[in-house]
Scaffold this motif. Structure first.
Motif, PDB file in Angstrom:
ATOM      1  N   UNK A  72       0.493   6.636  10.024  1.00  0.00           N
ATOM      2  CA  UNK A  72      -0.960   6.715  10.220  1.00  0.00           C
ATOM      3  C   UNK A  72      -1.335   6.117  11.562  1.00  0.00           C
ATOM      4  N   UNK A  74      -4.888   5.556  13.562  1.00  0.00           N
ATOM      5  CA  UNK A  74      -6.337   5.699  13.446  1.00  0.00           C
ATOM      6  C   UNK A  74      -6.959   5.590  14.835  1.00  0.00           C
ATOM      7  N   UNK A  78      -7.820  -0.964  15.725  1.00  0.00           N
ATOM      8  CA  UNK A  78      -8.070  -1.141  14.299  1.00  0.00           C
ATOM      9  C   UNK A  78      -6.834  -0.937  13.428  1.00  0.00           C
ATOM     10  N   UNK A  81      -6.928  -3.314  10.401  1.00  0.00           N
ATOM     11  CA  UNK A  81      -7.964  -2.931   9.433  1.00  0.00           C
ATOM     12  C   UNK A  81      -7.537  -1.679   8.676  1.00  0.00           C
ATOM     13  N   UNK A  82      -6.932  -0.757   9.375  1.00  0.00           N
ATOM     14  CA  UNK A  82      -6.446   0.463   8.731  1.00  0.00           C
ATOM     15  C   UNK A  82      -5.393   0.109   7.686  1.00  0.00           C
ATOM     16  N   UNK A  84      -5.214  -2.655   6.123  1.00  0.00           N
ATOM     17  CA  UNK A  84      -5.949  -3.287   5.007  1.00  0.00           C
ATOM     18  C   UNK A  84      -6.375  -2.235   3.998  1.00  0.00           C
ATOM     19  N   UNK A  85      -6.918  -1.147   4.516  1.00  0.00           N
ATOM     20  CA  UNK A  85      -7.396  -0.076   3.643  1.00  0.00           C
ATOM     21  C   UNK A  85      -6.259   0.579   2.887  1.00  0.00           C
ATOM     22  N   UNK A  86      -5.161   0.801   3.582  1.00  0.00           N
ATOM     23  CA  UNK A  86      -4.002   1.425   2.931  1.00  0.00           C
ATOM     24  C   UNK A  86      -3.496   0.527   1.803  1.00  0.00           C
TER      25      UNK A  86
END
Lengths: 314, 393
Positions: A72, A74, A78, A81-82, A84-86
């Motif tokens: 991934x 993005x 970030x 943060x990306x 974190x979302x995953x």
């Protein structure tokens, strides 16, 4: 573990496929491959997250990809943060019984994406204790956009935005201490070098077992540091031998120096290997003074780490 | 399906309740006025175990949308909320979410952009990202906030296009009205479980590659097509929801428009004020009507053209300024949709109103219809676009 045993562990079959467009002699690719091979050896399932940078642009030019893992990208600032979302998504899918396997998240960012534009995102993700291993491949400038200074650029290095000129001797400020910043989040943070793979391996072991974790890996850049493509590993090694790039770790506040050369080499030997310091090499009084200053900074910094190691030892 | 009995709810609580009932896997959010009550209410649902969402309380809106992108790319159902400067800060990733075809639903409590800093309602924040590839739907009141959250999520996940549900900051987000909520079971059946197919990091795929001049344009072409294709899906989902909830929603709402001669076009809470004005004028025998925009993205140009073509004069109201442009977004696009009409076209005036939370008053509505009346009866317009409700000079 000697280097032969390590080589056997690493193996040849990598999740990081050849055919990418990294420069000949680039060390970021070696670092990425080494980390993935480590994960492969451990039998982890991996999701790789990249910040915008050399490694990202050179390995995923559509319709090609070098990544056999899920991957991934993005944006630039970030990656953490990306991740974190995953990680949160994986947790939720597991709770709902929609996912069985365990995944490890590995993030790669350059020094620009880590020290500078991505620092807030990284700090936030470390504070929230999302699980990932963050690898900074530190080539000490914005190489992807053409060798502009970053906060990881060493003092006096010439870059395209801090060029040495008639009145300037390159970057005027010392580099930022990423590991101290990461360590301030009470996590495992360590510095290693592409030239010291056993040390790198050990730190990966710790990092994957104690997430979130941050590894800062010296990644000499043939185009940005101005050296022949076959010299990168030697230059990385010399960075350690001159104490310019100490191998150390901070394990939840406990500082540990991993290697101390018997006789540290003078910094001038390291500077001489790279075109970015060429302007310091004419034997003038001013240059001698500047190099002495650099030497003093390196020695002070090394002593500082030793002091912290003594002060925080059990 | 019958509604449960109405409960008092603000627009913010309506949004948070819809989010709770949608059971998102991940919500990543950062507080900003006037969005805060949405994430506060949702955080309380999480804290009480009313919903089992992984709530990520990030350190900025940029990270909020970044985490949403990561989560959605992992195949999770993802929702969030923001406003104004927060939307501006995350706007880089707003575009990326759409281009990666990630069906995130974001509530917007719309608010003026700085500067100067102002916390009150206008639509400049959402206009900033109107070309980002998200579905944008404007709603009028807390009931619509609730309904359109569910509708938008179904459309988004069906089309793999993110969607923002836009309520007016403070005016709707903090306004308490009776709202009918659907039973959980009905919501569950309507939304189902998000199935990303292969479009997930649980497969060894590369998300977000470098895409240069040899492929980028084809990918953007596909994205253009996706928004066009979403129009059919929007209509289907609205129909399905209407059957389910007893609502009567459409891509836009027409109010006494069919036999009208003078019409206003408006989005958001101001539609309520203008409906009152239309009623008063109708009592006086003036053939006034209203079109309330729902979906602005995708832009239903054909349907808008058909709905407006019979009018003698139309006022298009924008709660945003497009500096240096000939009028603002709604004015520009709707007027341009009318250009294709054969024969005599309706006359069109543009109004910019309500910037920074300035009240739009009933008297402004009368003023507008008065000006429409004049040009409808043959007077040359003295302006094409003007601000209303502002001290001039």
């Amino acid at each position: 573990m000697n280097i032969k045993q390590l080589a056997e562990k690493i193996g040849n079959n990598s999740w990081f496929a050849p055919g990418h467009r990294l420069c000949a002699g680039c060390n970021a690719g070696i670092i990425a491959k080494f980390v993935l091979n480590f994960a492969q050896f451990k039998g982890y399932k991996v999701i790789t997250v990249l910040a915008t940078g050399c490694l990202e642009v050179a390995t995923t030019i559509f319709p090609y990809t070098s990544w056999k893992t899920a991957y991934m990208h993005n944006a630039f600032e970030n990656a953490a943060a990306t991740a974190s979302g995953i990680g949160a998504a994986l947790k939720s899918l597991k709770k709902k019984g929609l996912l069985k396997e365990d995944y490890k998240i590995v993030v790669f960012g350059g020094d620009g994406g880590t020290y500078d534009i991505g620092l807030q995102s990284l700090s936030g993700a470390l504070e929230r204790k999302h699980e990932f291993v963050y690898i900074c491949y530190d080539n000490e400038a914005y190489m992807n956009t053409g060798i502009q200074r970053s906060s990881a650029t060493p003092m006096l290095a010439s870059t395209t935005t801090t060029p040495s000129g008639k009145v300037s001797k390159g970057k005027q400020q010392p580099r930022k201490d990423l590991i101290a910043i990461a360590a301030a989040h009470d996590v495992y943070a360590a510095q290693t070098s592409v030239s010291h793979l056993q040390d790198f391996w050990k730190k990966l072991e710790k990092a994957f077992n104690d997430q979130p974790a941050v590894l800062n890996v010296l990644s000499p850049c043939t185009r940005g540091w101005y050296f022949p493509p076959d010299q990168g590993i030697k230059i990385a090694k010399l960075a350690v031998e001159t104490n310019y790039w100490p191998l150390y770790e901070v394990d939840h506040g406990r500082w540990i120096l991993n290697y101390e050369p018997k006789q540290r080499k003078p910094i001038i030997e390291w500077l001489k290997t790279q075109g970015r310091f060429k302007h310091l090499l004419q034997p003038t009084q001013e240059n001698e003074k500047l190099i002495a200053q650099l030497q003093e900074m390196v020695d002070k910094r090394f002593e500082y780490i030793k002091k912290l190691a003594r002060a925080t030892s059990e | 399906m019958k509604h449960e009995k109405p409960l008092p709810a603000t627009g913010a609580l309506a949004a948070a309740t819809a989010m709770k009932q949608a059971k998102p896997d991940v919500v990543a959010a950062y507080p900003i006025t006037p969005q805060t009550p949405i994430i506060e209410a949702f955080s309380k649902f999480v804290a009480n175990g009313d919903v089992n969402t992984e709530l990520i309380l990030v350190e900025s809106e940029h990270s909020a949308m970044s985490a949403c992108v990561g989560a959605s790319a992992t195949g999770a159902r993802v929702m969030t909320a923001t406003a104004a400067n927060g939307l501006a800060l995350m706007s880089e990733i707003v575009f990326i979410a759409a281009s990666l075809r990630l069906p995130i639903v974001m509530n917007i409590a719309s608010r003026a952009l700085s500067g100067p800093i102002n916390i009150h309602c206008d639509h400049s924040d959402v206009m900033l990202v109107r070309d980002s590839g998200w579905i944008q739907v404007f709603v009028e009141n807390p009931q619509e906030v609730y309904d359109y959250n569910l509708i938008a999520l179904k459309i988004a996940e069906n089309m793999k296009i993110p969607a923002m549900v836009i309520q007016d900051g403070f005016i709707t987000s903090h306004c308490l009205e009776p709202v009918r909520f659907l039973p959980q079971q009905v919501v569950d059946n309507f939304l189902g479980v998000y199935n990303p197919g292969n479009h997930s990091l649980l497969n060894p795929i590369t998300f977000g590659p470098l895409d240069l001049y040899d492929y980028y344009f084809e990918h953007k072409r596909q994205q253009l097509q996706a928004l066009e294709d979403s129009k059919q899906v929007i209509k289907q989902v609205l129909k399905e929801y209407n059957n389910l909830a007893g609502t009567n929603y459409n891509i836009f709402e027409t109010y006494k428009l069919e036999d009208a001669e003078l019409g206003v076009v408006v989005a958001g809470s101001t539609a309520g004020t203008l409906k009152h004005v239309v009623n008063v004028l109708r009592d006086k025998g003036v053939k006034a009507g209203l079109l309330k925009l729902g979906f602005f993205r995708p832009f239903f140009q054909e349907e808008l053209k058909q709905a407006l073509k019979h009018l003698k004069a139309i006022a298009i109201l924008d709660r945003s300024a497009s500096f240096g442009a000939f009028g603002s977004a709604f004015y520009n696009e709707i007027k341009s949709a009318l250009y294709d009409l054969p024969g005599e076209k309706p006359k069109v005036l543009g109004y910019i109103y309500g910037l920074g939370g300035r009240d739009f008053l009933i008297q402004h509505g009368f003023e507008i219809f008065n000006e429409l009346q004049k040009i409808a009866t043959g007077a040359e317009p003295v302006f094409r676009v003007r601000c209303i409700g502002v001290r001039e000079g």
